[in-house]
Design a protein around this motif. Structure first.
Motif, PDB file in Angstrom:
ATOM      1  N   ALA A 153       0.825  -1.208   0.000  1.00  0.00           N
ATOM      2  CA  ALA A 153       0.000   0.000   0.000  1.00  0.00           C
ATOM      3  C   ALA A 153       0.860   1.259   0.000  1.00  0.00           C
ATOM      4  O   ALA A 153       0.532   2.258  -0.666  1.00  0.00           O
ATOM      5  N   GLU A 154       1.970   1.224   0.722  1.00  0.00           N
ATOM      6  CA  GLU A 154       2.875   2.376   0.739  1.00  0.00           C
ATOM      7  C   GLU A 154       3.479   2.606  -0.633  1.00  0.00           C
ATOM      8  O   GLU A 154       3.590   3.742  -1.101  1.00  0.00           O
ATOM      9  N   MET A 155       3.865   1.531  -1.310  1.00  0.00           N
ATOM     10  CA  MET A 155       4.443   1.687  -2.646  1.00  0.00           C
ATOM     11  C   MET A 155       3.418   2.222  -3.624  1.00  0.00           C
ATOM     12  O   MET A 155       3.704   3.132  -4.417  1.00  0.00           O
ATOM     13  N   LEU A 156       2.190   1.723  -3.568  1.00  0.00           N
ATOM     14  CA  LEU A 156       1.146   2.226  -4.459  1.00  0.00           C
ATOM     15  C   LEU A 156       0.837   3.689  -4.185  1.00  0.00           C
ATOM     16  O   LEU A 156       0.591   4.477  -5.111  1.00  0.00           O
ATOM     17  N   ARG A 157       0.848   4.062  -2.915  1.00  0.00           N
ATOM     18  CA  ARG A 157       0.629   5.475  -2.575  1.00  0.00           C
ATOM     19  C   ARG A 157       1.697   6.345  -3.230  1.00  0.00           C
ATOM     20  O   ARG A 157       1.405   7.414  -3.780  1.00  0.00           O
ATOM     21  N   MET A 158       2.922   5.876  -3.205  1.00  0.00           N
ATOM     22  CA  MET A 158       4.024   6.664  -3.742  1.00  0.00           C
ATOM     23  C   MET A 158       4.009   6.732  -5.263  1.00  0.00           C
ATOM     24  O   MET A 158       4.598   7.649  -5.845  1.00  0.00           O
ATOM     25  N   LEU A 159       3.347   5.770  -5.913  1.00  0.00           N
ATOM     26  CA  LEU A 159       3.251   5.834  -7.370  1.00  0.00           C
ATOM     27  C   LEU A 159       2.462   7.054  -7.824  1.00  0.00           C
ATOM     28  O   LEU A 159       2.600   7.490  -8.978  1.00  0.00           O
ATOM     29  N   ASN A 160       1.634   7.594  -6.938  1.00  0.00           N
ATOM     30  CA  ASN A 160       0.889   8.811  -7.249  1.00  0.00           C
ATOM     31  C   ASN A 160       1.549  10.064  -6.679  1.00  0.00           C
ATOM     32  O   ASN A 160       0.974  11.146  -6.725  1.00  0.00           O
ATOM     33  N   GLU A 161       2.737   9.892  -6.100  1.00  0.00           N
ATOM     34  CA  GLU A 161       3.496  11.024  -5.564  1.00  0.00           C
ATOM     35  C   GLU A 161       4.652  11.340  -6.513  1.00  0.00           C
ATOM     36  O   GLU A 161       4.693  10.871  -7.644  1.00  0.00           O
ATOM     37  N   SER A 162       5.624  12.083  -6.050  1.00  0.00           N
ATOM     38  CA  SER A 162       6.755  12.495  -6.881  1.00  0.00           C
ATOM     39  C   SER A 162       7.738  11.354  -7.106  1.00  0.00           C
ATOM     40  O   SER A 162       8.031  10.576  -6.197  1.00  0.00           O
ATOM     41  N   HIS A 163       8.269  11.275  -8.329  1.00  0.00           N
ATOM     42  CA  HIS A 163       9.308  10.292  -8.625  1.00  0.00           C
ATOM     43  C   HIS A 163      10.619  10.592  -7.891  1.00  0.00           C
ATOM     44  O   HIS A 163      11.517   9.749  -7.850  1.00  0.00           O
ATOM     45  N   LEU A 164      10.722  11.783  -7.314  1.00  0.00           N
ATOM     46  CA  LEU A 164      11.960  12.179  -6.646  1.00  0.00           C
ATOM     47  C   LEU A 164      12.176  11.464  -5.313  1.00  0.00           C
ATOM     48  O   LEU A 164      13.297  11.430  -4.804  1.00  0.00           O
ATOM     49  N   LEU A 165      11.130  10.916  -4.727  1.00  0.00           N
ATOM     50  CA  LEU A 165      11.217  10.411  -3.359  1.00  0.00           C
ATOM     51  C   LEU A 165      11.996   9.111  -3.241  1.00  0.00           C
ATOM     52  O   LEU A 165      12.833   8.950  -2.352  1.00  0.00           O
ATOM     53  N   ILE A 166      11.711   8.156  -4.119  1.00  0.00           N
ATOM     54  CA  ILE A 166      12.333   6.837  -3.979  1.00  0.00           C
ATOM     55  C   ILE A 166      12.233   6.104  -5.314  1.00  0.00           C
ATOM     56  O   ILE A 166      11.243   6.233  -6.030  1.00  0.00           O
ATOM     57  N   ASP A 167      13.280   5.344  -5.653  1.00  0.00           N
ATOM     58  CA  ASP A 167      13.285   4.588  -6.909  1.00  0.00           C
ATOM     59  C   ASP A 167      13.822   3.189  -6.624  1.00  0.00           C
ATOM     60  O   ASP A 167      15.022   2.960  -6.630  1.00  0.00           O
ATOM     61  N   PRO A 168      12.926   2.213  -6.382  1.00  0.00           N
ATOM     62  CA  PRO A 168      13.378   0.873  -6.018  1.00  0.00           C
ATOM     63  C   PRO A 168      14.125   0.158  -7.127  1.00  0.00           C
ATOM     64  O   PRO A 168      14.955  -0.716  -6.852  1.00  0.00           O
ATOM     65  N   LEU A 169      13.867   0.513  -8.389  1.00  0.00           N
ATOM     66  CA  LEU A 169      14.539  -0.189  -9.474  1.00  0.00           C
ATOM     67  C   LEU A 169      16.030   0.138  -9.531  1.00  0.00           C
ATOM     68  O   LEU A 169      16.801  -0.582 -10.175  1.00  0.00           O
TER      69      LEU A 169
END
Length: 306
Positions: A153-169
């Motif tokens: 759920a946290e990851m899905l929430r972040m998909l609608n936030e800024s790409h600047l915050l975290i990039d797991p890939l």
């Protein structure tokens, strides 16, 4: 216990990147962690990439060079880099990225402090085409949870936030925990894969800028052409992403209760994204409508008022 003898592989997929490769390769080889393997996967380049990479590999035994006999596609080339790597830990890097010398060692320290982790991300600086560098600070704790649905759920929430915050890939991963996760070539596949990673295990995060990436906004259609997917997917990319996430939830190792909560989180993500799309189109139509009305109110003068 992780030591200096722990092998870390860095996968560098490339196609026609001869002019960009030297900087990122040097930054990988300059890591202060001693046992590094740089795996270059050349996707049948037609420029001087092969010649440059073979010369680079001859100059440093830590470099493994593999050339695809034909263009296998962007995603398959990325996947292949992880499969042929030998390290206990693995990280992808782009052909024009840069890693700070302590990027790997700081990530390994986080793994040593928490044996649950399958992935450690770091803060990243993104350079826009205009040369401006931007970054974001991630302060959440949901991705550390033992509850897979909380992480999801946290990851899905972040998909609608800024790409600047975290990039797991572009984090450091336990290779054995990640390379077997199936991936499907489609638009927004990177976001689907991020959701799968969240379900696979807890993540750590180092709140320091330890990597630099170039960021260029591309229209969804242009991304689709690079991936080699059918053009019609661009119109339904969010819906296809949503369906793929739901499909994966049916296969994931979750209890019935967890699966229900995960589906609810996926519904919220999709609903919010659809609402944003509709709102954006509404604002665009409003601007177009205003533009059509303005000339009629100008009393015969041009839009410039001359």
């Amino acid at each position: 216990m992780l030591g200096t003898d722990t092998l870390v592989s860095v996968g560098l997929p490339v196609r026609n990147g001869a002019a960009r490769l030297e900087g990122v390769a040097r930054s990988v080889l300059a890591q202060d962690h001693e046992n590094i393997e740089l795996v270059i996967c050349d996707n049948a380049s037609t420029d001087d990439t092969e010649e440059f990479c073979r010369e680079l590999a001859r100059s440093d035994s830590r470099i493994t060079y593999h050339r695809q006999p034909e263009n296998v596609g962007l995603l398959n080339n990325f996947i292949h880099a992880g499969r042929i790597a030998r390290g206990t830990f693995f990280r992808w890097v782009g052909d024009d990225d840069w890693l700070a010398p302590e990027c790997v060692s700081r990530s390994l320290r986080a793994f040593a402090e928490d044996e649950r982790l399958i992935l450690v991300t770091t803060q990243v600086s993104y350079s826009d085409p205009d040369g401006m560098a931007r970054t974001g600070v991630y302060e959440g704790t949901g991705l550390l949870s033992d509850d897979p649905v909380e992480r999801f759920a946290e990851m899905l929430r972040m998909l609608n936030e800024s790409h600047l915050l975290i990039d797991p890939l572009y984090g450091l991963m336990r290779r054995a925990s990640v390379v077997g996760i199936p991936r499907r070539n489609m638009l927004r596949e990177d976001e689907v894969f991020a959701a799968k990673l969240a379900l696979a295990g807890p993540w750590g995060h180092v709140p320091e800028v330890l990597a630099r990436r170039n960021w260029k906004h591309e229209r969804i259609g242009a991304v689709g052409r690079r991936l080699g997917v059918p053009a019609w997917q661009a119109r339904f990319s969010s819906t296809l992403q949503y369906r793929e996430i739901l499909r994966w939830l049916r296969e994931a190792d979750l209890t019935g209760e967890q699966r229900g909560r995960a589906r609810a989180a996926a519904h919220r993500m999709y609903a919010r994204r659809q609402w944003r799309t509709v709102s954006h189109r509404g604002r665009k139509l409003a601007r177009l409508g205003t533009g059509l009305i303005l000339p009629g109110r100008s009393s015969g003068r041009s839009a410039a008022g001359s």
